[in-house]
Design an enzyme around this catalytic site. Structure first.
Site, PDB file in Angstrom:
ATOM      1  N   SER A   1     -18.632 -85.645  -5.896  1.00  0.00           N
ATOM      2  CA  SER A   1     -17.557 -86.293  -6.639  1.00  0.00           C
ATOM      3  C   SER A   1     -16.375 -85.392  -6.548  1.00  0.00           C
ATOM      4  O   SER A   1     -16.338 -84.317  -6.516  1.00  0.00           O
ATOM      5  CB  SER A   1     -18.221 -86.220  -8.441  1.00  0.00           C
ATOM      6  OG  SER A   1     -17.001 -86.297  -9.208  1.00  0.00           O
TER       7      SER A   1
ATOM      8  N   GLU B   1     -27.152 -96.678  -2.764  1.00  0.00           N
ATOM      9  CA  GLU B   1     -26.133 -97.564  -3.753  1.00  0.00           C
ATOM     10  C   GLU B   1     -25.464 -98.616  -2.649  1.00  0.00           C
ATOM     11  O   GLU B   1     -25.288 -99.817  -3.206  1.00  0.00           O
ATOM     12  CB  GLU B   1     -25.280 -96.878  -4.487  1.00  0.00           C
ATOM     13  CG  GLU B   1     -25.794 -95.971  -5.799  1.00  0.00           C
ATOM     14  CD  GLU B   1     -24.894 -95.240  -6.463  1.00  0.00           C
ATOM     15  OE1 GLU B   1     -24.889 -95.061  -7.573  1.00  0.00           O
ATOM     16  OE2 GLU B   1     -23.969 -94.386  -5.900  1.00  0.00           O
TER      17      GLU B   1
ATOM     18  N   LYS C   1     -21.918 -82.925  -8.886  1.00  0.00           N
ATOM     19  CA  LYS C   1     -22.724 -83.957  -8.724  1.00  0.00           C
ATOM     20  C   LYS C   1     -23.188 -83.952  -7.405  1.00  0.00           C
ATOM     21  O   LYS C   1     -22.360 -83.457  -6.177  1.00  0.00           O
ATOM     22  CB  LYS C   1     -21.650 -85.162  -8.580  1.00  0.00           C
ATOM     23  CG  LYS C   1     -21.246 -85.514 -10.142  1.00  0.00           C
ATOM     24  CD  LYS C   1     -22.360 -85.926 -11.052  1.00  0.00           C
ATOM     25  CE  LYS C   1     -22.903 -87.247 -10.711  1.00  0.00           C
ATOM     26  NZ  LYS C   1     -22.000 -88.400 -11.431  1.00  0.00           N
TER      27      LYS C   1
ATOM     28  N   HIS D   1     -43.127-102.366 -15.271  1.00  0.00           N
ATOM     29  CA  HIS D   1     -42.112-102.090 -16.443  1.00  0.00           C
ATOM     30  C   HIS D   1     -41.378-100.828 -16.436  1.00  0.00           C
ATOM     31  O   HIS D   1     -40.719-100.491 -17.656  1.00  0.00           O
ATOM     32  CB  HIS D   1     -42.581-102.654 -17.845  1.00  0.00           C
ATOM     33  CG  HIS D   1     -43.391-103.648 -17.678  1.00  0.00           C
ATOM     34  ND1 HIS D   1     -43.228-105.103 -18.093  1.00  0.00           N
ATOM     35  CD2 HIS D   1     -44.926-103.736 -17.835  1.00  0.00           C
ATOM     36  CE1 HIS D   1     -44.283-105.694 -17.899  1.00  0.00           C
ATOM     37  NE2 HIS D   1     -45.454-105.025 -17.726  1.00  0.00           N
TER      38      HIS D   1
ATOM     39  N   TYR E   1     -22.350-133.765  14.837  1.00  0.00           N
ATOM     40  CA  TYR E   1     -21.707-132.409  14.695  1.00  0.00           C
ATOM     41  C   TYR E   1     -20.343-132.896  13.935  1.00  0.00           C
ATOM     42  O   TYR E   1     -19.929-133.589  13.862  1.00  0.00           O
ATOM     43  CB  TYR E   1     -21.101-131.901  16.333  1.00  0.00           C
ATOM     44  CG  TYR E   1     -20.241-130.863  16.155  1.00  0.00           C
ATOM     45  CD1 TYR E   1     -20.623-129.542  16.215  1.00  0.00           C
ATOM     46  CD2 TYR E   1     -18.808-130.948  15.882  1.00  0.00           C
ATOM     47  CE1 TYR E   1     -19.932-128.259  15.929  1.00  0.00           C
ATOM     48  CE2 TYR E   1     -18.095-129.677  15.776  1.00  0.00           C
ATOM     49  CZ  TYR E   1     -18.439-128.361  15.717  1.00  0.00           C
ATOM     50  OH  TYR E   1     -17.710-127.478  15.764  1.00  0.00           O
TER      51      TYR E   1
ATOM     52  N   SER F   1     -11.315-120.237  16.581  1.00  0.00           N
ATOM     53  CA  SER F   1     -12.551-119.377  16.317  1.00  0.00           C
ATOM     54  C   SER F   1     -12.642-118.137  17.118  1.00  0.00           C
ATOM     55  O   SER F   1     -13.715-117.455  16.937  1.00  0.00           O
ATOM     56  CB  SER F   1     -13.898-120.294  16.324  1.00  0.00           C
ATOM     57  OG  SER F   1     -13.840-120.947  17.582  1.00  0.00           O
TER      58      SER F   1
HETATM   59  N1  ARG Z   1     -15.804-123.612  17.810  1.00  0.00           N
HETATM   60  C1  ARG Z   1     -16.500-124.658  17.769  1.00  0.00           C
HETATM   61  C2  ARG Z   1     -17.750-124.341  16.610  1.00  0.00           C
HETATM   62  O1  ARG Z   1     -18.113-123.337  16.634  1.00  0.00           O
HETATM   63  C3  ARG Z   1     -16.882-124.938  19.132  1.00  0.00           C
HETATM   64  C4  ARG Z   1     -17.316-126.355  18.976  1.00  0.00           C
HETATM   65  C5  ARG Z   1     -16.136-127.424  19.006  1.00  0.00           C
HETATM   66  N2  ARG Z   1     -16.235-128.841  19.121  1.00  0.00           N
HETATM   67  C6  ARG Z   1     -15.640-129.488  18.731  1.00  0.00           C
HETATM   68  N3  ARG Z   1     -16.158-130.633  18.640  1.00  0.00           N
HETATM   69  N4  ARG Z   1     -14.502-129.477  18.254  1.00  0.00           N
HETATM   70  O2  ARG Z   1     -18.277-125.208  16.300  1.00  0.00           O
END
Ligand code: ARG
Length: 457
Positions: A275, A288, A281, A154, A315, A22
Site C-alpha cells: 500500500s 482480486e 499492508k 455458508h 451475413y 476492422s
Molecule cells: N470484417 C468483416 C467481418 O469481420 C469481413 C467480412 C466482410 N463482409 C462483408 N460482406 N462486408 O465480418
C-alpha cells in the site's frame, strides 16, 4: 484499394472508413487468412478453375506475405480488413494473377473460415493452460494430503476436510472446463469455406480438398447458415466464462485464506503488492484482479449473444463485432490462467493454522449425531440430541473434545467410551471414506483419478 469500389461514384468519407474498418483488430487473423487462402488457391488450381501455375504463383505470393508479417518487415496496415490487406499485398507482389484468388469465394465464407481456424488454435491453447493449472493444483494436493482444514458451508465452519480434497475440488472444475473446451473445439471444426457470399458457388469447387488442407473434420451443410454462424465464438466465450468463474472462486478463497483473520495461506512476496500509505499492508492484488476480470469476460458473452439474436439470414456486418470481445476474452483468460498457475505453485500453506481452525466451531457435531445413528437412533433424533450437546458446550465454553464420557452420557445413555475418539478432527475427516470424501485414502484416489483424466488431453 477497396475490394468493392467499382460500384461507387465517390470514395467513402474518411470518418466512414474509420468507423467501418476492422484491420486494427482483425489483423490477428493474418496467419489464418493466408493459410485459408493458400488452401483455396490450391483447390482452385487442382479443380482447373484457375491454371496450376497461377495457383502456384498465388501460393508463393501468399507465403511471402506471411513470412514478411511474421518477421516484422511488413506492417499490417492501410486496408479495410485483413482480407483486403492480404489481397492488396498479393496483387502488388505478383500482379494481375493475384486478382484470381477471390474466385468462388466471398469475404463472408472467408472470415467465417479464418475465425474458426483462429478459435480452434485458441481452444487448444486454453486446454493446455487449463491442464497446467490442474497439474499445479494436483501437485499441491499430493503435498498436503495429511493436512486438515475447515470445510465451509455458508462460510461457516461445517466439517473438517482434507486439504488435498480441497485442491482436488478445483481440479474437478478445471477438468470440466477442459472437457468443455475440447467439445467446443470438436463442434467448431467444420469448414464454411465454399459457401461464398451466402448461396454457394457456381464454380466446380471441391470442398473436400480445402477441408483436408485446413484440417477440418467436416464441411458445413448449408451455406446460409455457414456464413452467419458464430455459435462457436459464443461457445468459446461461454467456456471461458465458466473457467473464469472457477478461477474467480479460487481467488476469493485465496483472498480470504491469506487474510489475518484466517491465516491459512500466504501469498509469497513476489506475487503480493503493498500500500502507498499503510506500510504494513500485503495485498492480494493479483487474485482480486482475476476476480475483477471475470466480469469483463461475462460482458463479452452477453455482447456476442446479443449481436447474434436479431440477425436476419444470412451475413450481416454486426458479425464483425464478434472479434474484439473474442480477442479480449482470449487474452484475459490466458493471462489469468498463467499467473494463477504460478501462484498456486507458490502459495505457502500453514498447516497448524488450518488444523486449529478445523477443530473449532463444533465442526465434528455431525460425527456425534452419526455415532448415535449408527447405534440405531433415527438420525433426526440423533441430530436433536447432538444439538443439545452443542448448546451445553456453548454454555460451558467447551469444545466437543473437552467433554467427558459422563457429560455425553447425560445427553444419552447410548454413548460409550469410543465417542471420545470419534469427535476428533482427524477421525471426523478419516470417517468420510466414501468416493470423493475427506479421508486420506479418498483424497489419494481423487488425485490418481484426476491425473488419469488429465493424461487424455
Ligand atoms: N470484417 C468483416 C467481418 O469481420 C469481413 C467480412 C466482410 N463482409 C462483408 N460482406 N462486408 O465480418
Amino acid at each position: 484499394m477497396k475490394l468493392w469500389e467499382g460500384r461507387f461514384d465517390k470514395p467513402t468519407a474518411a470518418d466512414a472508413d474509420v468507423f467501418n474498418e476492422s484491420l486494427s483488430f482483425d489483423k490477428k487473423l493474418y496467419r489464418a487468412d493466408v493459410t485459408a487462402s493458400v488452401a483455396h488457391a490450391t483447390m482452385l488450381g487442382t479443380c482447373g478453375i484457375i491454371a496450376t501455375d497461377e495457383a502456384e504463383r498465388i501460393c508463393a505470393g501468399l507465403q511471402s506475405i506471411l513470412s514478411d508479417v511474421e518477421t516484422g518487415t511488413l506492417a499490417v496496415e492501410g486496408a479495410e480488413d485483413i482480407h483486403s490487406f492480404v489481397e492488396n499485398q498479393l496483387v502488388s507482389r505478383i500482379g494481375q494473377v493475384g486478382k484470381k484468388l477471390h474466385t468462388a469465394r466471398s469475404r463472408n465464407d472467408q472470415v467465417a473460415t479464418d475465425m474458426r481456424l483462429y478459435v480452434r488454435e485458441s481452444a487448444d491453447n486454453a486446454i493446455k493452460l487449463l491442464c497446467g493449472l490442474t497439474e499445479a493444483l494436483t501437485n499441491r494436493a499430493s503435498e498436503t494430503i495429511g493436512y486438515l482444514m475447515p470445510g465451509f458451508t455458508h462460510l461457516r465452519k461445517a466439517q473438517p476436510v482434507n486439504c488435498a480434497q480441497y485442491f482436488n475440488a478445483y481440479s474437478e472444475m478445471f477438468l470440466r472446463d477442459i472437457d468443455r473446451f475440447s467439445a467446443c473445439r470438436k463442434r467448431l471444426n467444420v469448414m464454411p469455406l465454399g459457401s461464398a457470399a451466402l448461396a454457394g458457388t457456381s464454380y466446380p469447387i471441391d470442398r473436400e480438398i480445402t477441408k483436408g488442407l485446413l484440417g477440418f473434420d467436416d464441411i458445413s451443410q448449408n451455406s446460409l447458415d455457414a456464413v452467419s454462424d458464430r455459435d462457436f465464438v459464443a461457445e468459446y466465450i461461454f467456456c471461458a466464462s465458466l473457467a473464469m468463474a472457477h478461477l474467480s472462486r479460487l481467488c476469493e478463497d485465496t483472498i480470504l485464506y491469506t487474510s489475518d483473520e484466517f491465516g491459512y495461506w500466504e501469498i509469497p512476496d513476489e506475487y503480493s503488492t503493498g500500500s502507498s500509505i499503510m506500510p504494513q499492508k500485503k495485498n492480494p492484488d493479483i487474485p482480486e484482479l482475476v476476480r475483477g476480470k471475470t466480469g469483463r469476460v461475462y460482458g463479452h458473452l452477453a455482447a456476442i449473444l446479443t449481436a447474434i439474436k436479431g440477425l436476419p439470414l444470412a451475413y450481416n456486418k454486426d458479425l464483425q463485432e464478434d472479434k474484439e470481445g473474442f480477442f479480449d476474452t482470449e487474452t484475459t483468460l490466458f493471462s489469468c490462467l498463467s499467473i494463477y498457475t504460478s501462484i498456486v505453485g507458490k502459495i505457502k500453506i500453514n498447516p497448524r493454522a488450518m488444523f486449529e481452525a478445523a477443530g473449532g466451531g463444533y465442526a465434528t457435531a455431525t460425527d456425534v449425531a452419526d455415532y448415535l445413528a449408527k447405534k440405531g437412533i433415527p438420525f433426526r433424533d440423533a441430530h436433536a440430541v447432538t444439538g443439545k450437546i452443542v448448546r451445553y458446550c456453548i454454555e460451558k465454553n467447551k469444545a466437543l473434545t473437552d467433554l467427558s464420557l459422563e457429560e455425553f452420557k447425560s445427553a444419552s445413555e447410548i454413548f460409550e467410551r469410543d465417542v471420545l475418539a470419534a469427535v476428533t478432527t482427524r477421525s471426523s475427516a478419516e470417517a468420510r471414506d466414501s468416493v470423493g470424501g475427506s479421508s486420506r485414502k479418498a483424497a489419494r484416489k481423487g488425485i490418481s483419478s484426476i491425473r488419469k483424466r488429465l493424461k487424455k488431453y
